[in-house]
Write an enzyme that holds these catalytic residues in place. Sequence first.
Site, PDB file in Angstrom:
ATOM      1  N   CYS A   1     -68.636  36.373  49.817  1.00 35.34           N
ATOM      2  CA  CYS A   1     -69.931  37.022  49.630  1.00 35.34           C
ATOM      3  C   CYS A   1     -69.950  38.403  50.278  1.00 35.34           C
ATOM      4  CB  CYS A   1     -71.036  36.171  50.255  1.00 35.34           C
ATOM      5  SG  CYS A   1     -71.290  34.609  49.404  1.00 35.34           S
TER       6      CYS A   1
ATOM      7  N   ASP B   1     -76.703  31.202  57.021  1.00 37.22           N
ATOM      8  CA  ASP B   1     -76.541  30.711  55.643  1.00 37.22           C
ATOM      9  C   ASP B   1     -77.809  30.060  55.090  1.00 37.22           C
ATOM     10  OD1 ASP B   1     -73.981  31.625  55.788  1.00 37.22           O
ATOM     11  OD2 ASP B   1     -73.053  29.666  56.066  1.00 37.22           O
TER      12      ASP B   1
ATOM     13  N   LYS C   1     -68.868  22.597  52.377  1.00 39.74           N
ATOM     14  CA  LYS C   1     -67.980  23.643  51.845  1.00 39.74           C
ATOM     15  C   LYS C   1     -67.157  24.292  52.955  1.00 39.74           C
ATOM     16  CE  LYS C   1     -69.531  27.996  51.097  1.00 39.74           C
ATOM     17  NZ  LYS C   1     -68.773  29.157  51.574  1.00 39.74           N
ATOM     18  N   ASN C   2     -67.820  24.705  54.018  1.00 38.97           N
ATOM     19  CA  ASN C   2     -67.098  25.498  55.016  1.00 38.97           C
ATOM     20  C   ASN C   2     -66.159  24.667  55.882  1.00 38.97           C
ATOM     21  OD1 ASN C   2     -68.145  27.800  53.924  1.00 38.97           O
ATOM     22  ND2 ASN C   2     -69.761  28.061  55.455  1.00 38.97           N
TER      23      ASN C   2
ATOM     24  N   ARG D   1     -67.041  42.764  56.811  1.00 39.18           N
ATOM     25  CA  ARG D   1     -66.616  41.465  57.360  1.00 39.18           C
ATOM     26  C   ARG D   1     -65.164  41.561  57.813  1.00 39.18           C
ATOM     27  NH1 ARG D   1     -68.565  36.729  53.324  1.00 39.18           N
ATOM     28  NH2 ARG D   1     -68.210  35.429  55.152  1.00 39.18           N
TER      29      ARG D   1
ATOM     30  N   ARG E   1     -70.056  28.463  43.441  1.00 32.38           N
ATOM     31  CA  ARG E   1     -69.011  28.503  44.466  1.00 32.38           C
ATOM     32  C   ARG E   1     -69.300  27.494  45.567  1.00 32.38           C
ATOM     33  NH1 ARG E   1     -69.132  33.555  47.236  1.00 32.38           N
ATOM     34  NH2 ARG E   1     -68.166  32.139  48.697  1.00 32.38           N
TER      35      ARG E   1
END
Length: 426
Positions: free
Chosen positions: A117, A305, A22-23, A122, A397
């Site tokens: 999230c 994570d 994903k990232n 952040r 997600r």
Amino acid sequence: MDKFVITGGNRLTGEVKISGAKNAAVAIIPAVALSDGICRIENIPNITDVTKMSEILREMGAKVKLVNRSTLEIDPTTIGTCVAPYELARGLRGSYYFMGALLGKFKHAVVAMPGGCDLGVRPIDQHLKGFMALGAAYTLDGGMVDVQAAQLKGAHIYLDMVTVGATMNIMLAAAKAEGTTVIENAAKEPHVVDLANFLNTMGADIHGAGTDVIKVHGVSKLKGVTYSIIPDQIEAGTYMAAVAAAGGDVVIQNVIPKHLESITAKLLEMGVTIEEYDDAVRVISDGKLNKCNIKTMPHPGFPTDMQPQIAAALTTANGTSMITESVFDNRFRYVEELKRFGAQISVDGKLAVIQGVDHLTAAPVKANDLRAGAAMIIAALCARGTSQIDEIQHIERGYENVVEKFAAIGADIRRASAENAAVKVG
Ligand code: EPU
């Protein structure tokens, strides 16, 4: 909204195939905007964050086509604006990569402050600091960051903290800048390396990704290419933690074992057997785990994570475990939900102390965020009785076909509409 309904107690056995990261995907999709030709991106995970990133590109004029289940073809030559659609962009974190990519392409980007999230504050100050060092200026208006430069010029940038987002965003902006950019104190995560590899395949000149100094020699053109995204380290780690906690014997396919080292090391300490193959790991566990202390760190440390998932596994370990979160301000919001299963956890600032209990008992819970949701799945797989998990949109997600994948290795898990789920819980 649908829920996941999970009856705990099943051993997990068989094979599970890990999807693309994903990232990495959420950075590589906007990076295509920098290309002067069509790109084919393979091993794309089918998750809602990726759908939203593709949708942003499409709304900006790119031609985006799903060639097959996991391959996207993107023609960025028709992108006609430097403004990312507000509603879509503010819905996820990865949209901030459009700042670097559009700045690199048009010397001008207008992108919403990112969502994602809720893990405490952040900020994106390091991203902006990097863009300014390259010669850009920015304003903030109506929730949009407007960043532009007459000219982008390579610069020496020292990041005040190790940040994945700023490292990758600066790489994007610098790829076509004039001259050389040096990013010091850069993040070293596998997806930082993947983005650099993708840009280099397109013709960029980036060295040092995976170390804490990255050098980007700007080039004037980037060409269309075919590129395959790395496997998702965190999805793999999540299945490893699930097998460890629930007990079983599962081969986790399509992984890069080197990326899993910090997770493997901790699971070994917890008494799990792990066999490594070229592109797979086999996890064998009787579900009886030893206590373990963990501190999250930037790569190659233990990934933040994976923190909630490993905490879920430790709730029934033998003894008291301590988890220190050192990346985000507030990544223990899921603890209140784990307590509904009977977990004994106390949190003091960035430290969680988990006292292993004999067993968990099923409960109705909710996914506070993506990895918190994964932790709820793991707890429910171990708990006695039938649990339901609410707010599964957070899980979807970042996890492709999570119900199908867990069901295929023997979990009693299904997706149900709110009415069908309600009656049977407990
Ligand atoms: N930070 C700043 N200023 C900045 C940027 C970061 O203070 O300009 C701080 C953050 O607040 C945090 C730390 O630096 O305390 C590290 O943040 P980082 O930039 O590394 O995280 P991110 O870019 O916001 C990405 C992933 C996260 C993952 C982190 C750490 C994406 C879209 N998100 O977030 O993924 O936890 O890196 O590896 O790539 C997830 O997948 O569940 C997830 C939250």
